[in-house]
Write an enzyme that holds these catalytic residues in place. Structure first.
Site, PDB file in Angstrom:
ATOM      1  CE  LYS A 114      -3.899   1.953   2.668  1.00 27.68           C
ATOM      2  NZ  LYS A 114      -4.707   1.784   3.893  1.00 27.68           N
ATOM      3  CB  SER A 167      -8.077   3.451   2.966  1.00 25.11           C
ATOM      4  OG  SER A 167      -7.177   2.906   3.918  1.00 25.11           O
ATOM      5  CB  SER A 169      -8.022   0.627   5.938  1.00 27.27           C
ATOM      6  OG  SER A 169      -8.717   1.842   6.038  1.00 27.27           O
TER       7      SER A 169
END
Lengths: 487, 490
Positions: free
Chosen positions: A74, A149, A173
């Site tokens: 990420k 996210s 997330s």
């Protein structure tokens, strides 16, 4: 084949790494344009050079636990020399001069970073629609969001663009996108995995967590990531555990399961509820003892979560002023304040600004007691309540999210619904417990996930339970619709 | 000034210069003299994702100061974030401590006594904080107002600081100076601060007069300037009040070149720093063991040293206090006593002569010691005892040594300072004086006390080089001869 099996093959014949990498890049070429998992994808030739290094090491006897595996990261985790944007214009040109601890650990075990994945700006959001660059689509249905996210990390793994990915979980997330993409996502006990190099959003809530296609790989990667880091003061002083020893198809003890009444009420979609019930029956059939409990105070969890997350965010994000790195405005003839205002007005997106403003408000003199301090007290009450329940039960099971993945644009038009998607996951971050989202069902070609929550440092038991459920349900290494034509 | 009802409180920022590394990372604490932005890492640059880890030695240092200042020590250590936007602050918040809701300072409610004109006065210490120093802003082509551009050097970013805050118990600028000198002496005795390093001690002074508001003068770098700045403020504010003006609550800066304070900003309200406990640094318990361990390492402090000086060396309280007001001075004294004994005369010379000249020439004690080392003073005392020089000459040599950097013996032998102890030479001068002062001679013959006038004349004629004792002896001898001669004549 999962990562655990691949690594065994690579140890025996390192030349297979090239085949695996080339095949993966071939698939990326086919699906990436429609899914858009990556903000930065390393060029194939660069990755092949890294393969050569790992393969040479294997020939010299190296037995890295991730040797040759492609790991997607990420874009909130610092990678030395590799663009790290946090999904924000503010950091669109930021190249960290250092590696996060988790990156060092992955590399030390021979894992190869393939690229950096898309995300909601500064991890604020539940759909990956808040990225400053582009949206990411759900490989199960391209008209739907992948969750967030860590949306890009979930889709990269779900669509076979990587074998393992790292996300970050501040309020769900990792678990929410895992649930929406039919993958396994783990939010470790707070302090089990180092935050050093993870770009902070909600400091006291978040952990780096993996997203993978089956429970075995969750055990594998968690074993690499966990363990004390002296560079992170919130890191627990615990020895690393080999979680693969918990991959047993039978219960390692007699598990007592609690279901929270307030989490299976009218707010949950009927399809989610029936999938949830199916999973509970599966476990009951394996001899798990299931009871219903009530935690009335849980209704205060979400507002508490948002107050604390936004307060911490407003503080953590104050460092982005464009002076030392990141988005830089022309400062000629401007006062400091003017230069700051300009770079922050332009560099941050709407959701980030909203949370900074709210966070600033709740920390302001005169409001601190009413909001931040009160939220801290509720947080303590929630902790006590869950501790009480978990002294009687080994695991609490909830749906991961109350509904199926929303369509693109749907959540943005209804922000309350967006915030509510975190309702079952965010509570866990407030109290620092470990939790996993695992696939429970496929409904109309859309995955549904359930969440397992355990006591502090009970990752081993959670993996054992998840593994049993995976064996009984057969829900592993799922192939989403967008990928099916190519495998 | 006393009728103005002046209240002064000080915030003293002290760099813990004895530590090897910064407060939250392993960068060196020796940032001075390094090329800009080379003494930095992700943590002290506040790079995204970098985290702080507390340097436990800084906590021990703070505990030591807390014990020396008789503070109540908190049972938990909590760091808080203090938010404000400024380019020298890499995270736009400073990791500090806050004494309020949800947080606590490491130590509170302490006490330090100061000695003002022979009287001791207790000054309450409100609290002690540990915090990080920001970077340094450099204005390459002028000042804050005139420089065309600004550079920032983050080498200092993250240096451990203690903020020591007094209650407003000080009532005049002199007390403020004495407070800072005493505090500095305590810190030096503990061994935490090298005050010679530029910027290691910085003071913000709060002052209010009856009928006015609190005015803060920021960033004063010496105790003498604190005294000057506060004196300036009292005059400025009392004049303004006399003219019926309103003293606004404001922050002012001390301009140490022009020796004036300049208004920086008017504070209508308390600034909102949005303090909250830093979630990167979980609170940790300050154990009894740690406090006891720290207490056991506490060295002799100035108050104890004053007592010992009085007891062991028989010094007056005044002498002992002045000597101990600076650790360097007290050490210098003890070194000299070790070499040549005579604590009382050594103490007197240091306090009345050496210290006076150090102040007059605006030297630090350490510079003074380099120019006039212990062995030089002992040499002079030795020459004094052997009557090679007299006390007056000794007093003259000290400033010459401090000004010229020449060794004391060089000055004595090369610049003609050797005492006149040659009887023939002295008698010649004495005879001249007797000839020139018939009236004084007459007085001296009837009143032995009047002889001092003649001794003084001899000293003057010899430019102070006459050995006073020998002069006295020879004068008496000559006067006796005169008196016998006159009685014979009668």
């Amino acid at each position: 084949m999962d990562g655990l099996e691949l690594v065994k093959l690579f140890h025996a014949d390192p030349s297979l790494i090239y085949e695996y990498v080339i095949e993966t890049y071939e698939l990326i070429r086919k699906v990436e344009d429609s899914i858009k998992s990556y903000i930065t994808l390393k060029p194939l030739d660069e990755v092949l050079k890294e393969c050569k290094i790992v393969s040479d090491k294997i020939k010299d006897g190296f037995k890295g636990r991730l040797a040759g595996l492609l790991i997607a990261v990420k874009d909130v985790i610092s990678t030395k020399g590799l663009l790290t944007t946090c999904g924000s214009k503010m950091l669109s040109n930021y190249i960290p001069p250092y590696d996060a601890t988790v990156i060092e650990r992955v590399s030390a075990e021979g894992g190869i970073i393939i690229g950096k994945t898309n995300m909601d700006e500064f991890a604020m959001g539940s759909t990956t629609e808040n990225s400053a660059f582009f949206i990411t689509r759900n490989p199960w249905d391209l008209s739907r969001v992948p969750g967030g996210s860590s949306g890009g990390s979930a889709t990269a793994v779900s669509a076979y663009e990587a074998t393992i990915s790292l996300g970050s979980d501040t309020g769900g997330s990792v678990r929410l996108p895992a649930s929406y993409t039919g993958t396994v996502g783990v939010k470790p006990t707070y302090g089990l995995v180092s935050r050093y190099g993870l770009i902070s959003y909600g400091t006291s809530l978040e952990q780096v967590g993996p997203i993978v296609r089956d429970v075995s790989d969750a055990a594998l990667i968690l074993s690499v990531l966990s363990g004390h880091d002296p560079r992170d003061s919130t890191s627990l002083k615990v020895e690393a555990v080999d979680y693969t020893t918990f991959l047993k198809p039978i219960p390692l003890k007699k598990y007592r399961v609690a279901i929270i009444k307030e989490c299976i009420n009218e707010g949950v979609d009927s399809s989610v509820l029936s999938s949830f019930n199916k999973s509970i029956y599966r476990l009951e059939n394996e001899g798990f003892e299931v009871s219903e409990v009530s935690i009335p105070i849980i209704r205060y969890a979400l507002p508490t979560y948002y107050i604390i997350a936004m307060a911490e965010a407003s503080s953590n994000l104050s460092r982005y002023d464009g002076i030392r790195y990141g988005y830089h405005v022309d400062v000629e003839n401007k006062l400091w304040d003017e230069a700051y205002t300009e770079s922050r007005s332009y560099g941050f997106g709407l959701e980030v600004k909203k949370r900074i403003l709210l966070g600033t408000f709740v920390l302001s003199a005169g409001y601190y007691d009413q909001y931040y301090l009160k939220a801290s007290k509720v947080r303590k009450l929630l902790y006590d309540e869950f501790s009480r329940i978990l002294s009687h039960y080994d695991v609490v099971i909830t749906p991961t999210a109350p509904s199926l993945p929303p369509r693109i644009g749907e959540a943005i038009s209804d922000p309350m619904k967006l915030y509510l998607s975190d309702i079952y996951t965010a509570t866990v971050n407030l109290i620092g417990l470990p939790a996993m989202s695992i696939p429970a069902d496929i409904v109309n070609d859309l995955p549904v996930g359930i969440q397992l929550i355990g006591p502090r440092l009970s990752e081993g038991s959670l993996i054992n339970i998840a593994y049993i459920h995976e064996v009984k349900s057969g829900l592993k290494n799922l192939i989403p619709t967008a990928v099916r034509p190519y495998v | 000034m006393s009728n103005l009802n002046v209240k002064i409180g000080l915030e003293v920022h002290v760099q813990i210069t004895s530590l090897k590394s910064k407060l939250f990372c392993s960068c060196s604490s020796e940032y001075r003299g390094k090329p800009p932005n080379t003494n930095v890492c992700p943590t002290c640059l506040g790079l995204p994702g970098a985290l702080p880890v507390v340097n436990i030695e800084a906590v021990k240092a703070a505990l030591m100061v807390a014990l020396a200042l008789k503070c109540t020590i908190s049972d938990v250590l909590v760091f808080s974030r203090k938010h404000y936007f400024y380019p020298d602050l890499v995270k736009n918040y400073q990791i500090s401590q806050y004494d309020g809701i949800g947080s606590v300072a490491i130590a509170r409610n302490g006490l330090m006594t100061i000695n003002v004109d022979g009287k001791t006065k207790p000054i309450r210490i409100r609290r002690i904080n540990i915090e990080e120093d920001p970077g340094k802003i450099i204005y390459p082509t002028g000042s804050l107002l005139t420089s065309k551009y600004t550079l920032i050097d983050y080498n200092r970013s993250g240096i451990p600081l203690l903020e020591i805050v007094s209650e407003p118990d000080l009532t005049n600028p002199k007390e403020a100076r004495i407070f800072i000198d005493k505090l500095r002496s305590i810190l030096e005795h503990i061994g935490l601060v090298n005050p010679e390093l530029e910027g290691s001690i910085r003071v913000d002074a709060n002052i209010s007069l009856e009928g006015g508001s609190r005015v803060e003068v920021k960033n004063i770098s010496s105790s003498k300037d604190v005294e000057r700045a506060l004196t300036y403020e009292i005059i400025r504010q009392s004049k303004a009040l006399e003219h019926g003006e309103v003293i606004r609550r404001e922050t002012r800066h001390w301009d140490d070149l022009k020796k004036v304070t300049i208004s920086a900003r008017v504070k209508e309200l308390e600034e909102d720093y949005r303090y909250f406990p830093d979630p990167d640094l979980p609170p940790f318990k300050i154990s009894k063991e740690l406090i006891e361990e720290t207490a056991s390492k506490l060295p002799e402090l100035p108050d104890q040293r004053v007592e010992r000086f009085m007891k062991t060396y028989g010094l007056s309280e005044y002498l002992a206090n002045v000597l101990v007001s600076e650790k360097g001075l007290a050490d210098y004294f003890e070194d000299c006593v070790k070499i040549c004994g005579e604590p009382e005369s050594i103490g007197n010379i240091i306090v009345n002569d050496l210290k006076r000249w150090i102040d007059e020439l605006d030297l630090s004690i350490y510079e003074a010691i380099r120019l006039f080392p212990q062995k030089d003073l002992c040499q002079l005392v030795d020459l004094l005892n052997k009557n090679v020089i007299n006390i007056k000459i000794l007093k003259e040599i000290i400033p010459r040594a401090l000004k010229s950097g020449k060794s004391a013996s060089t000055i004595v032998y090369e610049e003609g300072y050797v005492d006149i102890s040659d009887e023939d030479v002295l008698l010649k001068i004495i005879d001249e004086v007797i000839r020139e002062n018939p009236k004084a001679v007459g007085d001296a013959l009837t009143n032995p006390k009047a002889i001092n006038y003649l001794v003084g004349q001899v000293m003057r004629k010899s430019k102070g080089r006459a050995n006073p004792e020998l002069t006295n002896k020879l004068l008496i001898k000559r006067l006796n001869e005169l008196s016998r001669a006159s009685s014979n004549a009668n």
